[in-house]
Design a protein around this motif. Structure first.
Motif, mmCIF file in Angstrom:
data_model
loop_
_atom_site.group_PDB
_atom_site.id
_atom_site.type_symbol
_atom_site.label_atom_id
_atom_site.label_comp_id
_atom_site.label_asym_id
_atom_site.label_seq_id
_atom_site.Cartn_x
_atom_site.Cartn_y
_atom_site.Cartn_z
ATOM 1 N N ILE A 137 7.359 7.039 -4.532
ATOM 2 C CA ILE A 137 6.663 7.228 -3.258
ATOM 3 C C ILE A 137 6.755 5.960 -2.430
ATOM 4 O O ILE A 137 6.645 4.852 -2.960
ATOM 5 N N ARG A 138 6.998 6.129 -1.133
ATOM 6 C CA ARG A 138 7.138 5.003 -0.207
ATOM 7 C C ARG A 138 6.104 5.158 0.895
ATOM 8 O O ARG A 138 6.037 6.206 1.540
ATOM 9 N N ILE A 139 5.330 4.115 1.101
ATOM 10 C CA ILE A 139 4.169 4.181 1.987
ATOM 11 C C ILE A 139 4.289 3.112 3.060
ATOM 12 O O ILE A 139 4.656 1.967 2.769
ATOM 13 N N VAL A 140 3.952 3.480 4.290
ATOM 14 C CA VAL A 140 3.950 2.504 5.374
ATOM 15 C C VAL A 140 2.556 2.433 5.978
ATOM 16 O O VAL A 140 1.878 3.448 6.146
ATOM 17 N N GLN A 141 2.097 1.211 6.266
ATOM 18 C CA GLN A 141 0.819 0.996 6.914
ATOM 19 C C GLN A 141 0.984 0.005 8.051
ATOM 20 O O GLN A 141 2.060 -0.586 8.226
ATOM 21 N N GLN A 142 -0.101 -0.171 8.813
ATOM 22 C CA GLN A 142 -0.063 -1.111 9.925
ATOM 23 C C GLN A 142 -1.081 -2.230 9.667
ATOM 24 O O GLN A 142 -1.179 -2.692 8.530
#
Length: 333
Positions: free
Chosen positions: A27-32
């Motif tokens: 799983i690949r997750i992006v946040q700010q």
């Protein structure tokens, strides 16, 4: 702990469709930026996805990325370079509308908690939106489409009247929250306004030159979860155990923050490599206006607004139209 990888929009564009969706167990997750993303920091720090994956009999590999602005996040999701997107409700609704009933359809996995967004200014003469002039610049993560932009547009319409939602769009500029906050405090840039988030807005307000013009809670008439996590429906169908592990991790992290605010503040400082004092971060998490919940709050108000101004073509009848089944039992709006 490996650092969060930062992907530029150019890199994402170059990768485009070259990277396929990951298989079960990855799983690949992006946040700010900001404490609104604290549940993801906790998940990462405590390795909760891996924990819940093992409970399901699955070893999960997790990748973490960081971007600024909903447009870049949406590009990364639709190009197949990430699996879980973290962005404002505005950018989510834009991509939901764009992909509805297509193979790339997206839905909300969960909200990242209720926190107000403040419009701040360093100009004493600005008391309301009517006081901004063409020489002013209001900083936002993604001008025109970010949740901060949409909040500003809703507030502009409320103050200036129907048909005037976009009147301030031409003085908005795209900047990540850390840079916008630094510019507003220094007064050395063109930035005279910033629709901010925590902990940057509290840091800005600590400067006596800076004051608040409005809170998003005032604009929307109650608590708002400005930022949500979303994924392709296809990802959930192709990776049910990985998806379930992530949902379980999100729920555990959200509940833990509510009962461990000081430990959660330490987690934010550790994961984000923040230089802000622990007591300062903890105080922002304990504000009465802050509530960590996975239920989207006031999201339908954004959908109604975006449909009315023509920003989206599909008008959801309920907030449950754009969330995964697991989230429908929550008390959302």
């Amino acid at each position: 702990m490996k650092p969060v990888r930062s992907l530029s929009a150019a890199i994402i564009a170059a990768m485009a469709l070259a990277t396929p969706l990951h298989a079960e167990g990855s799983i690949r997750i992006v946040q700010q930026f900001g404490t609104v993303f604290l549940p993801l920091d906790v998940i990462r720090d405590q390795r909760l996805i891996e924990k819940h994956g093992k409970a399901l009999g699955l070893d999960i590999t997790t990748e973490w990325h960081q971007l600024s602005g909903g447009a870049a996040v949406n590009d990364a999701l639709l190009s197949g370079n990430i699996d879980i997107a973290g962005a404002g409700i505005g950018p989510f609704l834009t991509v939901w509308d764009r992909t509805l009933d297509t193979p790339s359809e997206v839905k909300i996995v969960g909200a990242l908690g209720a926190q107000p967004n403040f419009l701040l200014t360093n100009k004493a003469s600005i008391k309301t939106l009517k006081d901004f002039t063409k020489s002013d610049k209001i900083a936002l993560p993604a001008a025109g489409i970010s949740v901060q932009s949409r909040i500003l547009q809703i507030a502009t319409e409320q103050q200036l009247g129907t048909g005037h939602a976009h009147d301030l769009d031409d003085i908005t500029v795209t900047l990540p929250h850390p840079e916008a906050a630094a510019g507003l405090i220094s007064g050395a840039t063109e930035i005279t306004g910033h629709v901010s988030n925590s902990p940057y807005q509290e840091k800005e307000l600590a400067d006596r030159k800076v004051h608040k013009v409005f809170s998003s809670y005032d604009v929307l008439g109650g608590k708002v979860t400005p930022t949500v996590l979303y994924a392709l429906v296809k990802f959930q169908k192709d990776n049910p155990k990985t998806f379930e592990a992530f949902v379980d991790a999100l729920r555990e992290a959200t509940a833990w923050i509510a009962t461990h605010p000081k430990d959660a503040a330490q987690t934010f400082i550790h994961v984000e490599n923040s230089k802000l004092p622990l007591t300062f971060i903890a105080s922002t998490l304990e504000e009465p206006d802050v509530e960590y919940t996975v239920a989207p709050l006031s999201s339908k108000k954004f959908a109604d607004f975006l449909y009315r101004i023509g920003a989206i073509k599909h008008h959801p009848s309920s907030w449950k139209d754009y969330v995964f089944e697991e989230l429908k039992r929550e008390n959302g709006s």
